[in-house]
Write an enzyme that holds these catalytic residues in place. Structure first.
Site, PDB file in Angstrom:
ATOM      1  CG  ASN A   4      75.501  50.171  32.518  1.00 54.64           C
ATOM      2  OD1 ASN A   4      74.524  49.896  31.803  1.00 54.64           O
ATOM      3  ND2 ASN A   4      75.424  50.915  33.603  1.00 54.64           N
ATOM      4  CE  LYS A   6      75.627  54.416  32.789  1.00 56.40           C
ATOM      5  NZ  LYS A   6      76.023  55.609  33.540  1.00 56.40           N
ATOM      6  CG  HIS A  90      73.492  51.637  37.623  1.00 52.56           C
ATOM      7  ND1 HIS A  90      73.268  52.992  37.566  1.00 52.56           N
ATOM      8  CD2 HIS A  90      74.709  51.428  37.059  1.00 52.56           C
ATOM      9  CE1 HIS A  90      74.303  53.572  36.978  1.00 52.56           C
ATOM     10  NE2 HIS A  90      75.193  52.641  36.668  1.00 52.56           N
ATOM     11  CD  GLU A  92      72.875  55.982  35.330  1.00 51.48           C
ATOM     12  OE1 GLU A  92      72.540  55.114  34.507  1.00 51.48           O
ATOM     13  OE2 GLU A  92      73.966  56.600  35.242  1.00 51.48           O
ATOM     14  CD  GLU A 158      78.922  51.721  38.558  1.00 53.02           C
ATOM     15  OE1 GLU A 158      79.610  51.484  37.564  1.00 53.02           O
ATOM     16  OE2 GLU A 158      77.760  52.139  38.475  1.00 53.02           O
ATOM     17  N   GLY A 164      79.375  59.033  35.016  1.00 51.91           N
ATOM     18  CA  GLY A 164      78.706  59.650  33.870  1.00 51.91           C
ATOM     19  C   GLY A 164      78.982  61.135  33.696  1.00 51.91           C
ATOM     20  CB  SER A 205      84.729  58.917  35.104  1.00 50.61           C
ATOM     21  OG  SER A 205      83.601  59.727  35.353  1.00 50.61           O
TER      22      SER A 205
HETATM   23  P1  PGA Z   1      80.381  55.893  33.326  1.00 50.02           P
HETATM   24  O1  PGA Z   1      79.196  55.021  33.951  1.00 50.02           O
HETATM   25  O2  PGA Z   1      81.496  54.955  32.973  1.00 50.02           O
HETATM   26  O3  PGA Z   1      79.768  56.560  32.125  1.00 50.02           O
HETATM   27  O4  PGA Z   1      80.783  56.872  34.391  1.00 50.02           O
HETATM   28  C1  PGA Z   1      79.447  53.909  34.772  1.00 50.02           C
HETATM   29  C2  PGA Z   1      78.142  53.321  35.236  1.00 50.02           C
HETATM   30  O5  PGA Z   1      77.190  54.070  35.494  1.00 50.02           O
HETATM   31  O6  PGA Z   1      78.017  52.083  35.375  1.00 50.02           O
END
Ligand code: PGA
Length: 245
Positions: A4, A6, A90, A92, A158, A164, A205
């Site tokens: 992903n 982003k 997601h 976000e 998640e 993140g 993460s």
């Molecule tokens: P991350 O994000 O691996 O940077 O924690 C995962 C995600 O938001 O799908």
């Protein structure tokens, strides 16, 4: 194994370059399906670079096929372009206003258009009633599809607290396994044996140091990788680890 990206990288040139590098890794592992979910604007170019081993996904999709929806992109458009997956719900996007009902409608729209939905679920904090929160997100996500469609859905657990730059700590493999079982059980209560066909992955993460532990200890089918997928070498190592299990 799903990347992903982003809202990265900054240029199409770099997106194509990074995709090509990941492709070099992915082609060595015929037992791993690699997917890269990139910003809409890069998808067409990446589809041209894609192959059986590395497929392109979107990071969102709208639930109508066409119409007066300024700024939205339909599943029909994505499917026509050769995109095969779409992340839905997601955290976000949920924090920007996406509701459980939107997620349910997007799951239907994806399945109708042969796009495989990657539905993200997860609690904001462990202080919350996290089991019920995630179970409710799962139930809502499948509320408009029959159990026969479960096999086409990927669920990504998640937890927000592990995602993140704002992550407080990574989840433990035991926590991931517990939630995988909860997701499966929630789906089994609705669709019986059809729940066994659902793919369940973990995201938050993940990196080249912990991928193996998450895959083995968490007993998940794959990972949704954010930050670490922006470095093709790191993501390549994660593919290798998935292959070597
Ligand atoms: P991350 O994000 O691996 O940077 O924690 C995962 C995600 O938001 O799908």
């Amino acid at each position: 194994m799903i990347a992903n990206w982003k809202m990265h990288p900054d240029t199409l040139r770099l997106a194509v370059k990074n995709f090509q590098k990941i492709k070099e890794h992915a082609k060595q592992y015929s037992d791993i399906q690699t997917v890269v979910c990139a910003p809409f604007i890069y998808l067409e170019s990446l589809v041209h670079e894609s192959s059986e081993r590395i497929i392109v996904g979107a990071q969102d999709v709208f639930f109508e096929d066409s119409g007066a929806y300024t700024g939205e992109v339909s599943p029909t458009m994505l499917g026509d372009m050769g995109v095969r997956y779409a992340i839905i719900g997601h955290s976000e996007r949920r924090s920007l206003g996406e509701t459980d009902n939107d997620v349910a409608k997007k799951v239907v729209a994806c399945i109708k258009n042969q796009l495989q939905p990657i539905v993200c679920v997860g609690e904001i904090s462990r202080a919350d009633d996290y089991g019920n929160i995630v179970a409710s997100q799962v139930k809502n996500a499948v509320s408009l599809v029959p159990p026969e469609a479960f096999a086409q859905i990927i669920f990504a657990y998640e937890p927000l607290w592990a995602i993140g730059e704002k992550a407080t700590r990574p989840a433990t493999p035991a926590e991931i396994k517990e939630m995988k079982i909860l997701i499966q059980k929630t789906l089994a209560d609705i669709g019986g044996d059809y729940a066994k066909k659902v793919v369940i992955i973990y995201g938050g993460s993940t990196n080249a140091d912990n991928a193996r532990d998450f895959l083995i200890g968490g007993e998940v089918d794959g990972l949704l990788v954010g930050g670490a997928s922006l470095d093709p070498e790191v993501f390549g190592k994660m593919l290798e680890q998935a292959h070597n299990l």
